[in-house]
Design a protein around this motif. Structure first.
Motif, short mmCIF file in Angstrom:
data_model
loop_
_atom_site.label_atom_id
_atom_site.label_comp_id
_atom_site.label_asym_id
_atom_site.label_seq_id
_atom_site.Cartn_x
_atom_site.Cartn_y
_atom_site.Cartn_z
N LEU A 123 0.87 -1.18 0.00
CA LEU A 123 0.00 0.00 0.00
C LEU A 123 0.90 1.22 0.00
CD1 LEU A 123 -2.96 1.05 0.35
CD2 LEU A 123 -2.54 1.02 2.82
N ARG A 124 0.66 2.13 -0.92
CA ARG A 124 1.48 3.34 -0.95
C ARG A 124 0.98 4.34 0.07
NH1 ARG A 124 2.43 5.15 -6.94
NH2 ARG A 124 2.55 7.15 -5.88
N THR A 125 1.79 4.56 1.10
CA THR A 125 1.38 5.44 2.19
C THR A 125 2.19 6.73 2.16
OG1 THR A 125 2.94 4.29 3.64
CG2 THR A 125 0.66 3.53 3.67
N PRO A 126 1.69 7.81 2.74
CA PRO A 126 0.43 7.88 3.47
C PRO A 126 -0.79 7.89 2.53
CG PRO A 126 1.46 10.06 3.38
CD PRO A 126 2.42 9.09 2.77
N VAL A 127 -1.83 7.15 2.95
CA VAL A 127 -3.08 7.18 2.20
C VAL A 127 -3.94 8.35 2.68
CG1 VAL A 127 -3.14 4.72 1.63
CG2 VAL A 127 -4.13 5.51 3.79
N ARG A 128 -4.96 8.68 1.90
CA ARG A 128 -5.77 9.86 2.24
C ARG A 128 -7.10 9.52 2.90
NH1 ARG A 128 -6.75 13.15 -2.80
NH2 ARG A 128 -7.93 14.33 -1.27
N TYR A 129 -7.44 8.22 2.92
CA TYR A 129 -8.77 7.85 3.44
C TYR A 129 -8.70 6.72 4.46
CZ TYR A 129 -10.31 10.46 -0.63
OH TYR A 129 -10.50 11.46 -1.56
N VAL A 130 -9.61 6.81 5.42
CA VAL A 130 -9.88 5.68 6.32
C VAL A 130 -11.31 5.28 6.06
CG1 VAL A 130 -10.02 4.84 8.68
CG2 VAL A 130 -8.49 6.70 8.14
N ILE A 131 -11.56 4.00 5.84
CA ILE A 131 -12.92 3.52 5.61
C ILE A 131 -13.29 2.54 6.71
CG2 ILE A 131 -14.41 2.27 4.00
CD1 ILE A 131 -12.72 3.47 1.74
N LEU A 132 -14.42 2.83 7.37
CA LEU A 132 -14.84 2.01 8.51
C LEU A 132 -15.93 1.03 8.10
CD1 LEU A 132 -14.78 4.61 11.42
CD2 LEU A 132 -12.98 3.05 10.66
N HIS A 133 -15.83 -0.16 8.66
CA HIS A 133 -16.73 -1.27 8.36
C HIS A 133 -17.25 -1.90 9.66
CE1 HIS A 133 -15.01 -1.70 4.20
NE2 HIS A 133 -13.92 -1.23 4.79
N HIS A 134 -18.27 -2.76 9.51
CA HIS A 134 -18.53 -3.74 10.56
C HIS A 134 -18.51 -5.11 9.89
CE1 HIS A 134 -23.29 -4.05 10.20
NE2 HIS A 134 -22.72 -4.01 9.02
N THR A 135 -18.30 -6.15 10.71
CA THR A 135 -18.23 -7.49 10.10
C THR A 135 -19.63 -8.06 9.90
OG1 THR A 135 -17.98 -8.56 12.26
CG2 THR A 135 -15.95 -7.91 11.12
N ALA A 136 -20.64 -7.40 10.50
CA ALA A 136 -22.05 -7.74 10.32
C ALA A 136 -22.45 -9.10 10.89
CB ALA A 136 -22.45 -7.64 8.84
N ARG A 137 -21.60 -9.63 11.77
CA ARG A 137 -21.96 -10.92 12.39
C ARG A 137 -21.76 -10.82 13.90
NH1 ARG A 137 -21.58 -15.75 8.26
NH2 ARG A 137 -22.68 -16.63 10.03
N ASN A 138 -21.22 -11.90 14.50
CA ASN A 138 -21.15 -11.95 15.97
C ASN A 138 -20.26 -10.88 16.58
OD1 ASN A 138 -22.71 -14.18 15.65
ND2 ASN A 138 -21.17 -15.65 16.29
N ARG A 139 -20.60 -10.51 17.83
CA ARG A 139 -19.78 -9.59 18.61
C ARG A 139 -18.82 -10.41 19.48
NH1 ARG A 139 -24.13 -6.29 21.94
NH2 ARG A 139 -22.46 -4.76 22.22
N CYS A 140 -17.82 -9.74 20.06
CA CYS A 140 -16.91 -10.46 20.98
C CYS A 140 -16.34 -9.48 22.00
CB CYS A 140 -15.79 -11.14 20.20
SG CYS A 140 -14.74 -10.00 19.28
N PHE A 141 -16.05 -10.01 23.17
CA PHE A 141 -15.63 -9.16 24.29
C PHE A 141 -14.38 -9.66 25.01
CE2 PHE A 141 -20.07 -8.44 23.49
CZ PHE A 141 -20.22 -7.06 23.62
N THR A 142 -13.75 -10.69 24.47
CA THR A 142 -12.52 -11.21 25.09
C THR A 142 -11.49 -11.51 24.01
OG1 THR A 142 -13.16 -13.54 24.93
CG2 THR A 142 -13.83 -12.38 26.93
N LEU A 143 -10.23 -11.60 24.43
CA LEU A 143 -9.15 -11.93 23.49
C LEU A 143 -9.44 -13.27 22.80
CD1 LEU A 143 -6.29 -11.35 22.34
CD2 LEU A 143 -5.37 -12.56 24.33
N ALA A 144 -9.89 -14.25 23.59
CA ALA A 144 -10.11 -15.59 23.02
C ALA A 144 -11.25 -15.58 22.01
CB ALA A 144 -10.40 -16.58 24.14
#
Ligand SMILES: [Zn+2]
Length: 186
Positions: free
Chosen positions: A42-63
């Motif tokens: 990837l040629r950096t610095p890039v000009r954009y950050v694009i945010l997503h969700h994975t649209a499935r399960n949530r998680c609250f621990t490292l494991a």
């Protein structure tokens, strides 16, 4: 000179105590990832950050977050036929950042935008709920970190995936949150 040294120390102390700076990032070996089959720089610095969700399960621990990241990587590599997990980074509601392709490899997360952006995905479905405060803070710190480390332009623009491709991603509730963040532009 003594005064200057004191000021520097004070700043360093504040930085540490306020948690400003780069968040620690869970390495691929830590979450148990496969190595990439191929990588395009990837040629950096890039000009954009694009945010997503994975649209499935949530998680609250490292494991549990590590398990979901492995599952997403398997899906992207086996079902989609990609060289690696698509995102540059993922964020768990445990407040941890999980390394995907990282800072300097082009992602596969937003058609026509991969070569000019970093793709960060919140693990979970955020259509009707917002991610934990820990996850939101981790994402904001990661973006600041990208600027301070020179991977993201200082004059970057923040977008949701729906702003660049026809998708509901990153979910209505999360989208409302990020549209209030600095440098957001639909
Ligand atoms: Zn998306």
């Amino acid at each position: 000179m003594l005064l200057l040294t004191s000021v520097v120390w004070l700043l360093a102390l504040c930085t540490v105590s306020l948690g400003i700076g780069c968040p620690s990032i869970v390495s691929r070996s830590k979450w148990g990832g496969w190595p990439p089959k191929n990588r395009v720089p990837l040629r950096t610095p890039v000009r954009y950050v694009i945010l997503h969700h994975t649209a499935r399960n949530r998680c609250f621990t490292l494991a549990s977050c590590s398990r979901l990241v492995r599952r997403i990587q398997n899906y992207h590599m086996d079902k989609r036929g990609w060289s690696d997990i698509g995102y540059n980074f993922l964020i768990g509601e445990d407040g941890r950042v999980y390394k995907g392709r990282g800072w300097s490899t082009r992602g596969a997360h937003a058609k026509n935008w991969n070569r000019k952006s970093l793709g960060i995905s919140f693990i979970g479905n955020f259509s009707r709920i917002v991610p934990s405060a820990a996850a939101l803070n981790a994402a904001r710190r990661l973006i600041q970190c990208a600027v301070s480390r020179g991977f993201l332009s200082r004059s970057y623009t923040l977008k949701g995936h729906r702003n660049v491709n026809p998708t509901s991603c990153p979910g209505d509730s999360l989208y409302r949150v990020i549209s209030q963040w600095p440098r957001f532009k639909a």
